[in-house]
Design an enzyme around this catalytic site. Structure first.
Site, PDB file in Angstrom:
ATOM      1  CE  LYS A  79      31.018  52.366 -19.471  1.00 37.86           C
ATOM      2  NZ  LYS A  79      30.320  51.232 -19.748  1.00 37.86           N
ATOM      3  CB  THR A 151      22.350  42.987 -20.319  1.00 39.18           C
ATOM      4  OG1 THR A 151      22.452  44.255 -20.911  1.00 39.18           O
ATOM      5  CG2 THR A 151      23.750  42.271 -20.242  1.00 39.18           C
ATOM      6  N   GLY A 183      21.798  41.121  -9.675  1.00 43.86           N
ATOM      7  CA  GLY A 183      21.272  42.551  -9.703  1.00 43.86           C
ATOM      8  C   GLY A 183      20.481  42.559 -10.856  1.00 43.86           C
ATOM      9  CB  ALA A 239      29.080  40.657  -9.404  1.00 46.07           C
ATOM     10  CB  ALA A 261      31.107  40.927 -14.921  1.00 43.95           C
TER      11      ALA A 261
HETATM   12  P1  NAI Z   1      23.992  45.396 -10.495  1.00 45.51           P
HETATM   13  O1  NAI Z   1      24.489  46.534  -9.716  1.00 45.51           O
HETATM   14  O2  NAI Z   1      22.422  45.923 -10.791  1.00 45.51           O
HETATM   15  O3  NAI Z   1      23.979  44.099  -9.792  1.00 45.51           O
HETATM   16  C1  NAI Z   1      25.327  43.780  -9.402  1.00 45.51           C
HETATM   17  C2  NAI Z   1      25.085  42.895  -8.383  1.00 45.51           C
HETATM   18  O4  NAI Z   1      26.174  42.320  -7.972  1.00 45.51           O
HETATM   19  C3  NAI Z   1      24.460  43.267  -6.959  1.00 45.51           C
HETATM   20  O5  NAI Z   1      23.436  42.493  -6.432  1.00 45.51           O
HETATM   21  C4  NAI Z   1      25.678  43.512  -6.094  1.00 45.51           C
HETATM   22  O6  NAI Z   1      25.121  43.174  -4.839  1.00 45.51           O
HETATM   23  C5  NAI Z   1      26.162  42.044  -6.574  1.00 45.51           C
HETATM   24  N1  NAI Z   1      27.965  42.042  -6.388  1.00 45.51           N
HETATM   25  C6  NAI Z   1      28.760  43.113  -6.258  1.00 45.51           C
HETATM   26  N2  NAI Z   1      30.030  42.725  -6.149  1.00 45.51           N
HETATM   27  C7  NAI Z   1      29.645  41.121  -5.852  1.00 45.51           C
HETATM   28  C8  NAI Z   1      30.553  40.178  -5.361  1.00 45.51           C
HETATM   29  N3  NAI Z   1      32.054  40.341  -5.349  1.00 45.51           N
HETATM   30  N4  NAI Z   1      30.146  38.913  -5.478  1.00 45.51           N
HETATM   31  C9  NAI Z   1      28.930  38.677  -5.785  1.00 45.51           C
HETATM   32  N5  NAI Z   1      27.882  39.609  -5.846  1.00 45.51           N
HETATM   33  C10 NAI Z   1      28.510  41.014  -5.850  1.00 45.51           C
HETATM   34  O7  NAI Z   1      24.630  45.326 -11.991  1.00 45.51           O
HETATM   35  P2  NAI Z   1      24.041  44.727 -13.255  1.00 45.51           P
HETATM   36  O8  NAI Z   1      23.423  46.069 -14.116  1.00 45.51           O
HETATM   37  O9  NAI Z   1      23.147  43.706 -13.011  1.00 45.51           O
HETATM   38  O10 NAI Z   1      25.250  44.512 -14.007  1.00 45.51           O
HETATM   39  C11 NAI Z   1      26.048  43.521 -13.615  1.00 45.51           C
HETATM   40  C12 NAI Z   1      27.288  43.282 -14.384  1.00 45.51           C
HETATM   41  O11 NAI Z   1      27.034  43.403 -15.960  1.00 45.51           O
HETATM   42  C13 NAI Z   1      28.347  44.503 -14.188  1.00 45.51           C
HETATM   43  O12 NAI Z   1      29.628  44.095 -14.257  1.00 45.51           O
HETATM   44  C14 NAI Z   1      27.845  45.271 -15.554  1.00 45.51           C
HETATM   45  O13 NAI Z   1      29.170  46.180 -15.753  1.00 45.51           O
HETATM   46  C15 NAI Z   1      27.665  44.383 -16.593  1.00 45.51           C
HETATM   47  N6  NAI Z   1      26.848  44.913 -17.659  1.00 45.51           N
HETATM   48  C16 NAI Z   1      25.359  45.296 -17.344  1.00 45.51           C
HETATM   49  C17 NAI Z   1      24.798  45.837 -18.183  1.00 45.51           C
HETATM   50  C18 NAI Z   1      23.462  46.178 -18.090  1.00 45.51           C
HETATM   51  O14 NAI Z   1      22.539  46.034 -18.992  1.00 45.51           O
HETATM   52  N7  NAI Z   1      23.012  46.531 -16.912  1.00 45.51           N
HETATM   53  C19 NAI Z   1      25.164  45.699 -19.556  1.00 45.51           C
HETATM   54  C20 NAI Z   1      26.541  44.934 -20.019  1.00 45.51           C
HETATM   55  C21 NAI Z   1      27.163  44.581 -18.796  1.00 45.51           C
END
Ligand code: NAI
Length: 347
Positions: A79, A151, A183, A239, A261
């Site tokens: 990372k 994912t 997201g 999230a 997450a």
């Molecule tokens: P993203 O940033 O596109 O979406 C995250 C969403 O969660 C946003 O809409 C944000 O407003 C919301 N959010 C943040 N804090 C919050 C809370 N306390 N309560 C409710 N909503 C909240 O991120 P993405 O790419 O969708 O990833 C989501 C999770 O999955 C993260 O933890 C990421 O590390 C994990 N992940 C993502 C991967 C990917 O391919 N994008 C792969 C593996 C894990």
């Protein structure tokens, strides 16, 4: 100031550079190359201190080793963290990424980067201008594109496996599922779940986003502050990490936790607390491996069918882990870590 972190870390190497023009710290954390090059995303974030940023990178790199091994990919875990005073835009961002690309290139392929929090495929295109060890560039630039749909598909398969184990059938129709965070991953997952007939609830700190997704897929938006105490069959954290702790677990009103997450457990004993509470936990680094499967598969030239089969195999892996957990009385998290470590030891 980094001695305490590095002396107690079980990884292979951490490369540290201070970027004078932007006052950013670059940390490339190579946890393991036993199964292949250390692959993991580049997180761009503002931290309270460089120490906190390195701690985050080291911890996340270790989790990537487990994720790659549990998904049976020919990659190790790594990372990188770009700890920035503020998230840069425009030329400053581009130049920072180019200097960062030089650093990654200088490692000769020990570390392979990709997008992560606050970086995306456009940033990987920039990194790719000066570095050959990058996955997830845009499709227009010949890359794998955004891994989030992969994912989401993987999490969907993982939810099916979890529901089958907890309820005796993987039929999602009528199951109350709460997706926290809509997201890139959560919004796509919401579509897949409603198509499968789930009674979906969605929550997001961005309430407008939650309402938009809810309206689009036919779900109910709930207040993000009330997620933990909301009654549902499946809680799907998509999230932030750190959502499962001694403070939150007693308040859960669900049968299953299965979401995208990273680093959902605050401490490893939280897995035991979930087990004692009768909550089936799909280990995060197993269920959310669809992103790395997408990137690795694209790089290896898999066909769509091969990719789909590998994403669906997340269901099989969880099925096996749940059975081991039941049979041996160990947590699902312990069973998953054991699977990953056995593959690393065998190599
Ligand atoms: P993203 O940033 O596109 O979406 C995250 C969403 O969660 C946003 O809409 C944000 O407003 C919301 N959010 C943040 N804090 C919050 C809370 N306390 N309560 C409710 N909503 C909240 O991120 P993405 O790419 O969708 O990833 C989501 C999770 O999955 C993260 O933890 C990421 O590390 C994990 N992940 C993502 C991967 C990917 O391919 N994008 C792969 C593996 C894990």
């Amino acid at each position: 100031m980094f001695e305490d972190l590095l002396q107690t870390w079980d990884g292979e190497e951490a490369v540290i550079r201070f970027d004078e023009p932007t006052q950013a710290w670059m940390f490339v954390c190579v946890h393991s190359t036993v199964l292949g090059p250390a692959m993991g995303g580049t997180r761009m974030k503002t931290y309270a201190s460089p120490h906190d940023a390195l701690a985050d990178g080291l911890r996340l790199a270790g989790a990537m080793t487990l994720k790659q091994a549990a998904a049976d990919l020919a990659y190790g875990g790594g990372k990188a963290v770009l700890a920035v005073p503020s998230v840069p835009t425009g030329d400053d961002r581009r130049e920072l990424l180019l200097r960062y690309a030089d650093l990654v290139e200088s490692l000769g392929g020990t570390y392979v980067t990709a997008a992560d929090m606050n970086t995306d495929q456009r940033d990987m295109d920039v990194v790719g201008e000066r570095c050959s060890h990058v996955l997830g560039r845009s499709r227009e630039n010949g890359g794998a594109g955004d891994p989030a749909p992969g994912t989401a598909t993987g999490v969907f398969h993982g939810i099916r496996a979890s529901v089958r184990h907890a309820f005796g059938s993987d039929d999602l129709s009528g199951k109350a599922i709460l997706v926290q965070g809509v997201g890139s991953v959560g919004a796509r997952l919401a579509e897949l779940l409603t198509e499968a007939g789930a009674e979906l609830m969605v929550a997001d700190v961005d309430a407008e986003r939650a309402h938009d997704v809810a309206a689009r897929v036919g779900a109910t938006a709930v207040d993000s502050a009330t997620v933990i105490g909301t009654e549902c069959d499946i809680y799907s954290p998509c999230a932030t990490g750190g959502v499962l702790s001694a403070a939150t677990i007693p308040k859960l009103r669900c049968r299953v936790v299965a979401g995208a997450a990273n680093n959902q457990l605050v401490e490893s004993r939280d897995a035991e607390m979930l087990q004692e509470a009768g909550v089936l936990y799909a280990p995060d680094f197993v269920i959310n491996a669809g992103g790395v499967i997408h990137l690795a598969g694209f790089e290896s030239g898999w066909t769509e069918e091969q990719m789909a089969a590998r994403l669906a195999a997340i269901d099989d892996t969880l099925k096996q882990l749940f059975a081991e957990s039941d049979g041996e009385g160990i947590t699902t998290e312990a069973a998953a870590a054991r699977l990953a470590k056995s593959r690393i030891d065998a190599a």
